[in-house]
Design a protein around this motif. Structure first.
Motif, PDB file in Angstrom:
ATOM      1  N   PRO A   7       0.795  -1.066  -0.104  1.00  0.00           N
ATOM      2  CA  PRO A   7       0.036  -0.055   0.024  1.00  0.00           C
ATOM      3  C   PRO A   7       0.903   1.220   0.204  1.00  0.00           C
ATOM      4  N   GLY A   8       0.409   2.486  -0.486  1.00  0.00           N
ATOM      5  CA  GLY A   8       1.230   3.484  -0.606  1.00  0.00           C
ATOM      6  C   GLY A   8       0.761   4.458  -1.927  1.00  0.00           C
ATOM      7  N   LEU A   9       1.672   5.591  -1.935  1.00  0.00           N
ATOM      8  CA  LEU A   9       1.493   6.441  -2.990  1.00  0.00           C
ATOM      9  C   LEU A   9       2.850   5.936  -4.003  1.00  0.00           C
ATOM     10  N   TYR A  10       2.403   5.974  -5.429  1.00  0.00           N
ATOM     11  CA  TYR A  10       3.486   5.709  -6.365  1.00  0.00           C
ATOM     12  C   TYR A  10       3.482   6.785  -7.428  1.00  0.00           C
ATOM     13  N   ILE A  11       4.479   7.840  -7.454  1.00  0.00           N
ATOM     14  CA  ILE A  11       4.388   8.664  -8.341  1.00  0.00           C
ATOM     15  C   ILE A  11       4.990   7.984  -9.695  1.00  0.00           C
ATOM     16  N   VAL A  12       4.308   7.985 -10.765  1.00  0.00           N
ATOM     17  CA  VAL A  12       4.898   7.463 -11.722  1.00  0.00           C
ATOM     18  C   VAL A  12       4.996   8.266 -13.199  1.00  0.00           C
ATOM     19  N   ALA A  13       6.413   8.598 -13.376  1.00  0.00           N
ATOM     20  CA  ALA A  13       6.627   9.319 -14.556  1.00  0.00           C
ATOM     21  C   ALA A  13       6.132   8.553 -15.968  1.00  0.00           C
ATOM     22  N   THR A  14       5.535   9.529 -17.017  1.00  0.00           N
ATOM     23  CA  THR A  14       5.120   8.657 -18.407  1.00  0.00           C
ATOM     24  C   THR A  14       5.667   9.641 -19.179  1.00  0.00           C
ATOM     25  N   PRO A  15       5.717   8.704 -20.680  1.00  0.00           N
ATOM     26  CA  PRO A  15       6.371   9.645 -21.588  1.00  0.00           C
ATOM     27  C   PRO A  15       5.710  11.025 -21.948  1.00  0.00           C
ATOM     28  N   ILE A  16       6.521  11.861 -22.614  1.00  0.00           N
ATOM     29  CA  ILE A  16       6.300  13.173 -23.081  1.00  0.00           C
ATOM     30  C   ILE A  16       6.036  13.110 -24.511  1.00  0.00           C
ATOM     31  N   GLY A  17       5.716  12.009 -24.976  1.00  0.00           N
ATOM     32  CA  GLY A  17       5.578  11.946 -26.682  1.00  0.00           C
ATOM     33  C   GLY A  17       5.717  10.595 -27.175  1.00  0.00           C
ATOM     34  N   ASN A  18       6.871  10.148 -26.924  1.00  0.00           N
ATOM     35  CA  ASN A  18       7.174   8.625 -27.314  1.00  0.00           C
ATOM     36  C   ASN A  18       6.714   7.602 -26.416  1.00  0.00           C
ATOM     37  N   LEU A  19       5.999   6.814 -26.784  1.00  0.00           N
ATOM     38  CA  LEU A  19       5.557   5.790 -25.760  1.00  0.00           C
ATOM     39  C   LEU A  19       6.391   4.871 -25.139  1.00  0.00           C
ATOM     40  N   SER A  20       7.491   4.776 -26.190  1.00  0.00           N
ATOM     41  CA  SER A  20       8.627   3.545 -25.611  1.00  0.00           C
ATOM     42  C   SER A  20       9.375   4.151 -24.701  1.00  0.00           C
ATOM     43  N   ASP A  21       9.144   5.295 -24.528  1.00  0.00           N
ATOM     44  CA  ASP A  21      10.130   5.942 -23.179  1.00  0.00           C
ATOM     45  C   ASP A  21       9.397   5.534 -21.796  1.00  0.00           C
ATOM     46  N   LEU A  22       8.310   4.875 -21.775  1.00  0.00           N
ATOM     47  CA  LEU A  22       7.571   4.559 -20.458  1.00  0.00           C
ATOM     48  C   LEU A  22       8.483   3.257 -20.161  1.00  0.00           C
ATOM     49  N   SER A  23       9.143   3.480 -18.865  1.00  0.00           N
ATOM     50  CA  SER A  23      10.202   2.526 -18.329  1.00  0.00           C
ATOM     51  C   SER A  23       9.488   1.163 -17.963  1.00  0.00           C
ATOM     52  N   PRO A  24      10.271   0.002 -18.128  1.00  0.00           N
ATOM     53  CA  PRO A  24       9.526  -1.150 -17.610  1.00  0.00           C
ATOM     54  C   PRO A  24       9.105  -1.072 -16.193  1.00  0.00           C
ATOM     55  N   ARG A  25       9.856  -0.505 -15.085  1.00  0.00           N
ATOM     56  CA  ARG A  25       9.313  -0.565 -13.947  1.00  0.00           C
ATOM     57  C   ARG A  25       8.110   0.424 -13.847  1.00  0.00           C
ATOM     58  N   ALA A  26       7.790   1.672 -14.721  1.00  0.00           N
ATOM     59  CA  ALA A  26       6.552   2.269 -14.770  1.00  0.00           C
ATOM     60  C   ALA A  26       5.583   1.496 -14.965  1.00  0.00           C
ATOM     61  N   ALA A  27       5.860   0.548 -16.221  1.00  0.00           N
ATOM     62  CA  ALA A  27       4.789  -0.212 -16.649  1.00  0.00           C
ATOM     63  C   ALA A  27       4.307  -1.075 -15.705  1.00  0.00           C
ATOM     64  N   ASP A  28       5.234  -1.648 -14.942  1.00  0.00           N
ATOM     65  CA  ASP A  28       5.055  -2.971 -13.744  1.00  0.00           C
ATOM     66  C   ASP A  28       4.084  -2.042 -12.921  1.00  0.00           C
ATOM     67  N   ILE A  29       4.501  -1.099 -12.370  1.00  0.00           N
ATOM     68  CA  ILE A  29       3.669  -0.503 -11.413  1.00  0.00           C
ATOM     69  C   ILE A  29       2.252  -0.116 -11.891  1.00  0.00           C
ATOM     70  N   LEU A  30       2.011   0.329 -12.865  1.00  0.00           N
ATOM     71  CA  LEU A  30       0.580   0.825 -13.669  1.00  0.00           C
ATOM     72  C   LEU A  30      -0.105  -0.388 -13.608  1.00  0.00           C
ATOM     73  N   ALA A  31       0.512  -1.315 -14.068  1.00  0.00           N
ATOM     74  CA  ALA A  31      -0.334  -2.745 -14.499  1.00  0.00           C
ATOM     75  C   ALA A  31      -0.796  -3.364 -13.002  1.00  0.00           C
ATOM     76  N   ARG A  32      -0.126  -3.078 -11.940  1.00  0.00           N
ATOM     77  CA  ARG A  32      -0.376  -3.691 -10.596  1.00  0.00           C
ATOM     78  C   ARG A  32      -1.075  -2.706  -9.596  1.00  0.00           C
ATOM     79  N   ALA A  33      -1.089  -1.447 -10.088  1.00  0.00           N
ATOM     80  CA  ALA A  33      -1.797  -0.655  -9.036  1.00  0.00           C
ATOM     81  C   ALA A  33      -3.228  -0.769  -8.720  1.00  0.00           C
ATOM     82  N   ASP A  34      -3.637  -0.553  -7.601  1.00  0.00           N
ATOM     83  CA  ASP A  34      -5.127  -0.928  -7.158  1.00  0.00           C
ATOM     84  C   ASP A  34      -5.861   0.289  -7.912  1.00  0.00           C
TER      85      ASP A  34
END
Ligand code: SAM
Length: 276
Positions: A7-34
């Motif tokens: 539980p907690g707050l996760y601040i997730v940076a996302t791309p400013i244009g190119n979707l490939s710039d989403l980091s694997p860790r960011a994708a993982d957190i977003l896919a698992r967030a409640d």
């Protein structure tokens, strides 16, 4: 990977244009967030689609933040809540700082997943000094308030970074030229997107270039530091200082002349002390 997030707050940076710039860790957190707190669910839905995830979303933006925040904080005590903005790093010219402040006050764990931000991306493109820089976000739209904000920025002895939109670029570059004098600058546009472009030159050159033809897209302006006092010519500095010292204290006179001539305040202040 499949373990539930703490539980907690996760601040997730996302791309400013190119979707490939989403980091694997960011994708993982977003896919698992409640729950994902979003600025615009349509924008974040596209990002989630890109990583093949579907998660509950809740709007958190300037217009509802005060009302929504307490409920979000309560949920963070037992669930993983991610915060994203439409693009780039949340909290940077985007909502979120009060959410982090209140989460900390409530003893909630705060985790950041660093990633793209237009301010840093533009600094890497500009070819201007990066050892010291100040970020001002968006300047005020009204001419008077804009000039005042620029005058405040003028004495900072490092590079200056501003966010701007296409239609306002010409007026803002002209105001920067008037308030900061002859400095090197860069206009970085549509970073990491198809029509990415970085134009460099003096503020006067860039103001002239964009005066007639406002560009499309998202823009960052980077302005180089004030030139060394010698560049302005000692006689010019002394004349301006003598005039200012007849009206103002050395500190205020130095601030005025430094802004007027685009010079470092410290050097001008030292000269003001000598002249006084
Ligand atoms: N949180 C974002 C960040 O970390 O950069 C900034 C959000 S702010 C509301 C949006 C502004 O950031 C735009 O108006 C533009 O000035 C700048 N920006 C965002 N994406 C950009 C890009 N791809 N190229 C240039 N500037 C961009």
């Amino acid at each position: 990977m499949d373990d539930a997030l703490q539980p907690g707050l996760y601040i997730v940076a996302t791309p400013i244009g190119n979707l490939s710039d989403l980091s694997p860790r960011a994708a993982d957190i977003l896919a698992r967030a409640d729950l994902i707190a979003v600025e615009d669910s349509r924008v974040t839905a596209k990002l989630l689609q890109h990583i093949g995830a579907r998660r509950p979303m809740l709007a958190y933006h300037d217009h509802n933040a005060d009302r929504v925040r307490p409920g979000l904080i309560a949920r963070m005590a037992r669930e993983a809540v991610a915060l994203v903005s439409d693009a780039g790093t949340p909290l940077i010219s985007d909502p979120g700082y009060k959410l982090v402040r209140d989460a900390r006050a409530a003893g909630i764990a705060v985790t950041t997943i660093p990633g793209p931000s237009a301010v840093i991306a533009a600094l890497t493109l500009a070819g201007l000094p990066t050892d010291r820089f100040a970020f001002f976000g968006f300047l005020p739209a009204k001419a008077g308030a804009k000039a005042a904000a620029i005058a405040e920025a003028a004495s900072f002895e490092g590079s200056l970074v501003f966010y701007e939109s296409g239609p306002r670029l010409g007026a803002t570059l002209a105001a920067l030229r008037d308030g900061l004098g002859e400095r090197e600058a860069a206009v970085a546009r549509e970073i990491s997107k198809r029509f990415e472009e970085t134009a460099t030159g003096t503020l006067a050159e860039l103001a002239a270039r964009y005066a007639e033809a406002p560009p499309k897209g998202e823009i960052v302006i980077v302005v180089g530091p004030p030139a060394a006092a010698a560049a302005a010519g000692e006689a010019e500095v002394d004349a301006a200082l003598r005039d200012a010292l007849s009206r103002l204290s050395p500190s205020r006179a130095a601030a005025e002349v430094a802004a007027q001539l685009g010079l470092p305040k410290r050097a001008v202040y030292e000269r003001a002390q000598q002249l006084k």
